[in-house]
Motif scaffolding. Structure first.
Motif, mmCIF file in Angstrom:
data_model
loop_
_atom_site.group_PDB
_atom_site.id
_atom_site.type_symbol
_atom_site.label_atom_id
_atom_site.label_comp_id
_atom_site.label_asym_id
_atom_site.label_seq_id
_atom_site.Cartn_x
_atom_site.Cartn_y
_atom_site.Cartn_z
ATOM 1 N N HIS A 1 0.820 -1.259 0.054
ATOM 2 C CA HIS A 1 -0.185 -0.049 0.015
ATOM 3 C C HIS A 1 0.818 1.028 -0.009
ATOM 4 O O HIS A 1 1.508 1.514 0.908
ATOM 5 N N GLN B 1 0.508 3.679 2.633
ATOM 6 C CA GLN B 1 0.777 3.325 4.185
ATOM 7 C C GLN B 1 2.311 3.515 4.528
ATOM 8 O O GLN B 1 2.617 2.746 5.472
ATOM 9 N N LEU C 1 -5.812 -6.568 13.156
ATOM 10 C CA LEU C 1 -6.067 -5.901 11.670
ATOM 11 C C LEU C 1 -6.974 -4.890 11.836
ATOM 12 O O LEU C 1 -6.964 -3.672 11.685
ATOM 13 N N TRP D 1 -6.212 -1.712 13.747
ATOM 14 C CA TRP D 1 -5.240 -1.189 13.283
ATOM 15 C C TRP D 1 -5.957 -0.233 12.042
ATOM 16 O O TRP D 1 -5.098 0.894 11.851
ATOM 17 N N LEU D 2 -6.504 -0.730 11.355
ATOM 18 C CA LEU D 2 -7.199 0.045 10.461
ATOM 19 C C LEU D 2 -7.929 1.149 10.863
ATOM 20 O O LEU D 2 -7.678 2.311 10.304
ATOM 21 N N THR E 1 -4.686 3.295 9.986
ATOM 22 C CA THR E 1 -4.611 3.430 8.573
ATOM 23 C C THR E 1 -5.427 4.265 8.046
ATOM 24 O O THR E 1 -5.160 5.112 7.026
ATOM 25 N N ARG F 1 -11.397 -3.193 -1.451
ATOM 26 C CA ARG F 1 -10.423 -3.107 -0.327
ATOM 27 C C ARG F 1 -10.575 -4.554 0.237
ATOM 28 O O ARG F 1 -9.401 -5.025 0.513
ATOM 29 N N PHE F 2 -11.607 -4.790 0.780
ATOM 30 C CA PHE F 2 -11.978 -6.335 1.261
ATOM 31 C C PHE F 2 -13.486 -6.485 1.296
ATOM 32 O O PHE F 2 -14.193 -5.386 1.314
ATOM 33 N N HIS G 1 -7.968 -8.253 -0.179
ATOM 34 C CA HIS G 1 -7.489 -9.048 0.880
ATOM 35 C C HIS G 1 -8.552 -10.359 1.193
ATOM 36 O O HIS G 1 -9.864 -9.867 0.938
ATOM 37 N N GLU H 1 -7.507 -13.035 6.418
ATOM 38 C CA GLU H 1 -6.260 -12.565 7.123
ATOM 39 C C GLU H 1 -6.158 -12.765 8.557
ATOM 40 O O GLU H 1 -5.426 -13.201 9.119
ATOM 41 N N HIS I 1 -2.777 -12.361 1.682
ATOM 42 C CA HIS I 1 -2.866 -13.063 2.870
ATOM 43 C C HIS I 1 -3.373 -14.587 2.693
ATOM 44 O O HIS I 1 -2.662 -15.404 2.853
ATOM 45 N N SER J 1 4.163 -8.645 7.620
ATOM 46 C CA SER J 1 2.708 -8.224 8.027
ATOM 47 C C SER J 1 1.882 -9.040 8.951
ATOM 48 O O SER J 1 1.281 -8.635 10.014
ATOM 49 N N LEU K 1 1.079 -8.000 12.574
ATOM 50 C CA LEU K 1 -0.316 -7.928 13.262
ATOM 51 C C LEU K 1 -0.887 -9.141 13.838
ATOM 52 O O LEU K 1 -2.208 -9.084 14.117
ATOM 53 N N ASP L 1 3.321 -6.117 1.978
ATOM 54 C CA ASP L 1 2.311 -5.573 2.537
ATOM 55 C C ASP L 1 2.617 -4.314 3.506
ATOM 56 O O ASP L 1 1.764 -4.133 4.677
#
Ligand code: GUN
Ligand code: ZN
Length: 427
Positions: free
Chosen positions: A73, A76, A87, A90-91, A95, A198-199, A226, A229, A265, A290, A294, A316
């Motif tokens: 990314h 990032q 995760l 963290w997002l 992020t 994104r996911f 993604h 993960e 992932h 990653s 994480l 990642d």
């Protein structure tokens, strides 16, 4: 034309490393303006055909393919090293606030320049990268990659739900922007576009359906997302799409699994998921730094090989902790050891190196184009200095085999090992 004399590392069609201790690499234009490898092999056997060509002698150096980062990314770069319990926090906490800054074109341009400079310093010449949901971030990235004549793939993130103000896009506008960016950038020079949901949890059904329609209409465009993960992420995806057999199946149900689709992932898979990857031609971006940082889990190499789907290595960043392919390969080695107790196998340095060069290129459908130094490949390569630090010189100086040499570089290497990065024959 230009020739380089040095040790040369490359890979054959069976993925085996080929190492010429005293090699010759000849680079030149293919007539369409693209710089390619024209010849490669032992210096003694090739030089008589190229005596007229200007020669650069690099004694003690190793020429190797530029690395391919299968998932990163670029926005990032300022998130690296942000700790979180997993995760999703963290997002939320790190992020998304950073990505919101990419609404600003000047910030996007600054970050794209910085990121690409760092990639090149680390010897990465091709990457499949997320931008943010803002079209300005993609514009900035492609503008800078084009200026550097790099082979790069990027896409605007689609995320029309479960995302805060500032990064959430509109369902239809996100798809309209995606198609406009495909038409403006895909296939321009060495640039490629990736449709980038994104996911699944961040995309409505309507947005995923629209992304799948674009993927069908533009079959040579890439797809990136993604999957599988983190346990909380998987539970969330399953609750949002209860009709799908698994988290991975959600993407299949919307037409988002096919060749040129790269899923980051792919940790918590069952064999049906693995078979779905194999049968659709999708590939996994294995992101060990990653996953370790994480606390996401360990990619199951033996499961992937048993069923037989494609994968390659990825940083990642910023979940990943380093852009250095040496750090990624070392982390992948350690993760491979995790499965060793079950299979009795661990990854060889040649396999690790292949997964970050020719193997990653093959996963992208770019085998024979980048990630290797066979005739016909584009002239993206790195020059390594195995004497770059006192310890590296001491350790590599005692390497008794190619395996020992590559292992020493994987374990001790970082950006200091990369003396030079040549892109499209220049540098
Ligand atoms: N899942 C959804 N978005 C992201 C992201 O930015 N990084 C990682 N590692 N996983 C994600
Ligand atoms: Zn990612």
């Amino acid at each position: 034309m230009k020739a380089y004399r040095a040790a040369i590392l490359r890979f054959d069609a069976q993925h085996q490393a080929v190492f010429d201790k005293d090699g010759l690499l000849v680079v030149g234009s293919d007539g369409t303006g693209t710089e390619r490898i024209l010849a490669v092999g032992a210096y003694d056997s090739l030089i008589e055909n190229y005596v007229q060509v200007p020669l650069e002698h690099l004694p003690g150096r190793i020429i190797a393919p530029g690395f391919v980062d299968l998932h990163v990314h670029f926005p990032q770069i300022d998130v690296i090293g942000s700790p979180a319990s997993g995760l999703l926090p963290w997002l939320e906490n790190y992020t998304f606030p950073q990505e919101a800054r990419f609404a600003d074109a000047a910030h996007s341009a600054d970050a794209a320049q910085f990121f690409l400079t760092e990639l090149v310093r680390n010897g990465v010449t091709t990457a499949l990268t997320f931008a943010t949901s803002h079209p300005a971030s993609v514009e900035a990235f492609f503008t800078e990659a084009a200026r550097r004549r790099m082979r790069m793939i990027c896409g605007k993130v689609l995320q029309d739900r479960h995302s805060p103000d500032g990064v959430r896009d509109d369902t239809v506008q996100g798809l309209v922007d995606t198609e406009a960016l495909i038409q403006r950038w895909h296939g321009r020079g060495r640039l490629g576009y990736a449709i980038t949901p994104r996911f699944a949890p961040s995309c409505s059904e309507a947005q995923l359906r629209g992304a799948g329609e674009l993927a069908a209409r533009y079959p040579d465009v890439w797809i990136q997302s993604h999957v599988a993960e983190n346990k909380d992420e998987i539970a969330w995806a399953r609750s949002l799409f209860p009709q799908s057999r698994s988290y991975l199946s959600v993407y299949d149900d919307f037409g988002l699994l096919r060749a040129r689709a790269i899923y980051a992932h792919c940790i918590h898979f069952d064999d049906d998921d693995r078979a779905l990857m194999r049968d659709t031609g999708a590939a996994a971006a294995v992101s060990p730094t990653s996953n370790l940082f994480l606390g996401s889990g360990f990619f199951d190499y033996s499961g992937a090989d048993r069923v037989g789907f494609r994968y390659g290595l990825a940083s990642d960043v910023g979940g990943g902790t380093s852009l250095s392919p040496f750090h990624t390969m070392l982390a992948a080695y350690c993760v491979g050891r995790e499965g060793q107790t079950k299979t009795g196998l661990s990854l060889s340095p040649q396999q690790l190196w292949w997964q970050h060069t020719a193997g990653a290129a093959q996963a992208l459908g770019l085998g024979g184009v980048v990630g290797n130094l066979q005739p016909g490949c584009e002239a993206d390569f790195i020059v390594l200095d195995p004497r770059c630090t006192a310890l590296m010189a001491r350790r590599t100086g005692q390497a008794a085999s190619l395996e020992e040499l590559l292992f020493a570089m994987i374990v001790l290497g970082d950006d200091r090992l990369v003396a030079r990065t040549v892109i499209a024959g220049a540098g």
